[in-house]
Design a protein around this motif. Structure first.
Motif, PDB file in Angstrom:
ATOM      1  N   HIS A  27      39.949  51.296  50.428  1.00 13.38           N
ATOM      2  CA  HIS A  27      39.883  50.446  49.236  1.00 13.38           C
ATOM      3  C   HIS A  27      39.581  51.282  47.992  1.00 13.38           C
ATOM      4  N   HIS A  82      37.525  46.965  40.015  1.00 12.00           N
ATOM      5  CA  HIS A  82      36.939  47.701  41.149  1.00 12.00           C
ATOM      6  C   HIS A  82      35.709  48.488  40.717  1.00 12.00           C
ATOM      7  N   TRP A 131      40.490  37.366  42.404  1.00 14.31           N
ATOM      8  CA  TRP A 131      39.042  37.578  42.340  1.00 14.31           C
ATOM      9  C   TRP A 131      38.344  36.281  41.948  1.00 14.31           C
ATOM     10  N   ASP A 165      36.252  40.561  45.256  1.00 14.33           N
ATOM     11  CA  ASP A 165      37.651  40.874  45.513  1.00 14.33           C
ATOM     12  C   ASP A 165      38.071  40.137  46.784  1.00 14.33           C
ATOM     13  N   HIS A 169      43.413  43.409  51.183  1.00  9.69           N
ATOM     14  CA  HIS A 169      43.037  44.818  51.399  1.00  9.69           C
ATOM     15  C   HIS A 169      41.511  44.999  51.389  1.00  9.69           C
TER      16      HIS A 169
END
Ligand code: MN
Length: 203
Positions: A27, A82, A131, A165, A169
C-alpha cells in the motif's frame, strides 16, 4: 520541485494483527509511491503548477489546465490522502479521543459511540473505491463525508482531519470481501493524538 514519498512513521508490521505487514508494504511503497510518481509526471506537463502546494492543488483543481486536470485530481488526492492516513495510524493507537476532539465529537454526533457507528456504516456502504472522512465544515462543525476515488474534502471546501481508505487495495490481502471486519479492526490503531493535532490546525 517534485513531491516525495516519506517513509512510514513505523515499521510495516507495526499495525499487526489489525493491518498486516504485506498490505502496509504494498500500500505504501507501490500504491502511494505510484500516486507520487504520477503526480510529478503530470506536473512536468504543466510546470506553472510546480510552485503550488498540495493544498493549493486540491483546493484549486478547477483552475488546473484541462490536459492534466484529471491526472492531477487523482494523484494529488492519492498523495495527500495516504500521507494523512499513515499519520493517523499508530501501533499505540486505539481507545477514545480526549480533549477538544472528544468534546467536539460529543457535541456534533451526540457521543463517541454514535460517531463510530455512523463512520463505520458510511465506510461499509461506500460503493466502489473511496474514503470515509471526518471533516471540519466551513461553519467549524465536525461532519462525515464519503467521497469516491481519491477525491479530497479540500476540493469541496471541507478540511479532512481523519479518514479511512476503503479501496480494496487497503484490505483485500487479509480481509478479502469482508470490508466491515477491516473497518472494525482499524479502530484499534487510530492515533487520536494526531487527529487532535489535525483538528487544531483546521480550526
Ligand atoms: Mn490506498
Amino acid at each position: 520541485m517534485a513531491f516525495t514519498l516519506d517513509p512510514l512513521p513505523y515499521p510495516f508490521e507495526a499495525l499487526e494483527p489489525y493491518i498486516d505487514a504485506k498490505t502496509m508494504e504494498i500500500h505504501h511503497d507501490k500504491h502511494h509511491g505510484t500516486y507520487v510518481a504520477k503526480l510529478n509526471a503530470a506536473l512536468e506537463q504543466a510546470p506553472e503548477l510546480q510552485s503550488w502546494s498540495l493544498e493549493d492543488l486540491l483546493k484549486k483543481v478547477s483552475q488546473v489546465p484541462e490536459k492534466v486536470r484529471q491526472a492531477v485530481r487523482n494523484h494529488v488526492g492519492g498523495h495527500y490522502n495516504h500521507q494523512l492516513f499513515w499519520n493517523i495510524l499508530s501501533p499505540e493507537g486505539g481507545g477514545e479521543p480526549l480533549g477538544e476532539l472528544g468534546k467536539l465529537i460529543t457535541r456534533d454526533f451526540g457521543s463517541f459511540d454514535t460517531f463510530k457507528e455512523q463512520f463505520s456504516t458510511g465506510a461499509a456502504n461506500l460503493f466502489g473505491s473511496g474514503w470515509e472522512w471526518l471533516v471540519v465544515s466551513p461553519e467549524k462543525k465536525l461532519q462525515l463525508l464519503a467521497l469516491p476515488n481519491q477525491d479530497n474534502p479540500l476540493t469541496n471546501g471541507f478540511v479532512p482531519i481523519f479518514g479511512l481508505d476503503v479501496w480494496e487495495h487497503a484490505y483485500y490481502l487479509k480481509y478479502q470481501n469482508k470490508r466491515p471486519d477491516y473497518i472494525a479492526a482499524f479502530w484499534n490503531v487510530v492515533n487520536w493524538k494526531q487527529v487532535e493535532e489535525n483538528l487544531k490546525k483546521a480550526l
